[in-house]
Scaffold this motif. Structure first.
Motif, short mmCIF file in Angstrom:
data_model
loop_
_atom_site.label_atom_id
_atom_site.label_comp_id
_atom_site.label_asym_id
_atom_site.label_seq_id
_atom_site.Cartn_x
_atom_site.Cartn_y
_atom_site.Cartn_z
N SER A 30 0.64 -1.41 -0.26
CA SER A 30 0.00 0.18 -0.27
C SER A 30 0.97 1.43 -0.09
O SER A 30 0.19 2.19 0.33
CB SER A 30 -1.06 0.11 0.80
OG SER A 30 0.13 -0.43 1.80
N ILE A 31 2.25 1.14 0.36
CA ILE A 31 2.63 2.16 0.42
C ILE A 31 4.22 2.07 -0.34
O ILE A 31 4.59 3.56 -0.82
CB ILE A 31 3.68 2.15 1.62
CG1 ILE A 31 3.03 2.40 3.11
CG2 ILE A 31 4.69 3.71 1.51
CD1 ILE A 31 3.12 2.52 4.43
N TYR A 32 4.89 0.67 -1.14
CA TYR A 32 5.67 0.85 -1.93
C TYR A 32 5.35 -0.17 -3.53
O TYR A 32 4.57 -0.18 -3.48
CB TYR A 32 6.85 -0.59 -1.55
CG TYR A 32 7.65 0.58 -0.29
CD1 TYR A 32 7.37 0.79 1.34
CD2 TYR A 32 9.00 0.62 -0.28
CE1 TYR A 32 7.53 1.07 2.49
CE2 TYR A 32 9.54 1.10 0.86
CZ TYR A 32 8.55 1.45 1.92
OH TYR A 32 9.82 1.56 2.97
N ILE A 51 5.45 -2.76 -10.32
CA ILE A 51 3.30 -1.77 -10.38
C ILE A 51 3.11 -1.07 -8.63
O ILE A 51 3.80 -0.97 -8.19
CB ILE A 51 2.97 -3.27 -9.77
CG1 ILE A 51 1.33 -3.69 -9.23
CG2 ILE A 51 3.73 -4.39 -9.15
CD1 ILE A 51 0.37 -4.64 -9.26
N GLY A 52 2.25 -0.01 -8.73
CA GLY A 52 2.44 0.60 -7.83
C GLY A 52 1.21 0.16 -6.23
O GLY A 52 0.62 -0.77 -7.28
N SER A 53 1.54 1.80 -6.47
CA SER A 53 0.39 0.87 -4.50
C SER A 53 -0.65 0.93 -5.23
O SER A 53 -1.51 0.31 -4.50
CB SER A 53 0.72 1.87 -3.90
OG SER A 53 0.72 3.67 -4.18
N ILE A 69 2.87 -8.27 -14.60
CA ILE A 69 3.64 -8.50 -13.05
C ILE A 69 2.11 -8.39 -12.02
O ILE A 69 1.70 -7.76 -12.91
CB ILE A 69 4.52 -7.06 -12.78
CG1 ILE A 69 4.79 -6.98 -11.44
CG2 ILE A 69 3.82 -6.10 -13.11
CD1 ILE A 69 5.60 -5.65 -11.08
N SER A 70 2.24 -9.44 -11.03
CA SER A 70 1.25 -8.85 -10.31
C SER A 70 1.58 -9.59 -8.77
O SER A 70 2.64 -9.51 -8.89
CB SER A 70 0.16 -10.27 -10.98
OG SER A 70 0.78 -11.52 -10.72
N ARG A 71 0.28 -8.93 -8.31
CA ARG A 71 0.53 -9.16 -6.80
C ARG A 71 -0.60 -9.60 -5.98
O ARG A 71 -1.94 -10.02 -6.39
CB ARG A 71 1.05 -7.76 -6.69
CG ARG A 71 -0.34 -7.38 -5.53
CD ARG A 71 0.48 -5.68 -5.82
NE ARG A 71 -1.12 -4.88 -5.00
CZ ARG A 71 -0.66 -3.32 -5.44
NH1 ARG A 71 0.06 -3.00 -5.31
NH2 ARG A 71 -1.53 -2.20 -4.83
N ASP A 72 -0.18 -10.57 -5.13
CA ASP A 72 -0.44 -10.94 -3.55
C ASP A 72 -0.69 -10.50 -3.00
O ASP A 72 0.05 -10.85 -2.65
CB ASP A 72 -0.78 -12.87 -3.63
CG ASP A 72 -1.73 -13.33 -3.23
OD1 ASP A 72 -2.56 -12.48 -2.18
OD2 ASP A 72 -1.97 -14.22 -3.60
#
Length: 114
Positions: A30-32, A51-53, A69-72
């Motif tokens: 949420s910050i980085y 990938i931005g916040s 690029i993705s995130r969990d």
């Protein structure tokens, strides 16, 4: 302090796929801005995806359409799905957290060769 641990590298044939993972020691998404970088022998380190916040993504021209690029957030993990790999994708791939501070992982080797 944040620790980043990459995994998923290896040897793959041209045209193949790999998925890299970057596990963060705590929730910072949420910050980085989270980014994947690579460094080939004799070359400068370059950013390949970020990938931005807020979830927006950016890609280097050389990987656009092939890498995702993705995130969990629940797993504090960022991924880099790499498809249609080419020999020129061979490099050490690093994960980076960019924000109030900068943190780097230790890197994972990706080798694309027949």
């Amino acid at each position: 302090q944040v620790q980043l641990v990459e995994s998923g590298g290896g040897l793959v044939q041209p045209g193949g796929s790999l998925r890299l993972s970057c596990a963060a020691s705590r929730n910072i998404f949420s910050i980085y801005t989270m980014g994947w970088y690579r460094q080939a022998p004799g070359k400068q380190r370059e950013e390949v995806a970020a990938i931005g916040s807020g979830g927006s993504t950016n890609y280097a021209t050389s990987v656009k359409g092939r890498f995702t690029i993705s995130r969990d957030n629940a797993k504090n993990t960022v991924y880099l799905q790499m498809n249609s790999l080419k020999p020129e994708d061979t490099a050490v791939y690093y994960c980076r957290a960019r924000g109030p501070y900068s943190y780097w992982g230790q890197g994972t080797q990706v080798t694309v060769s027949s």
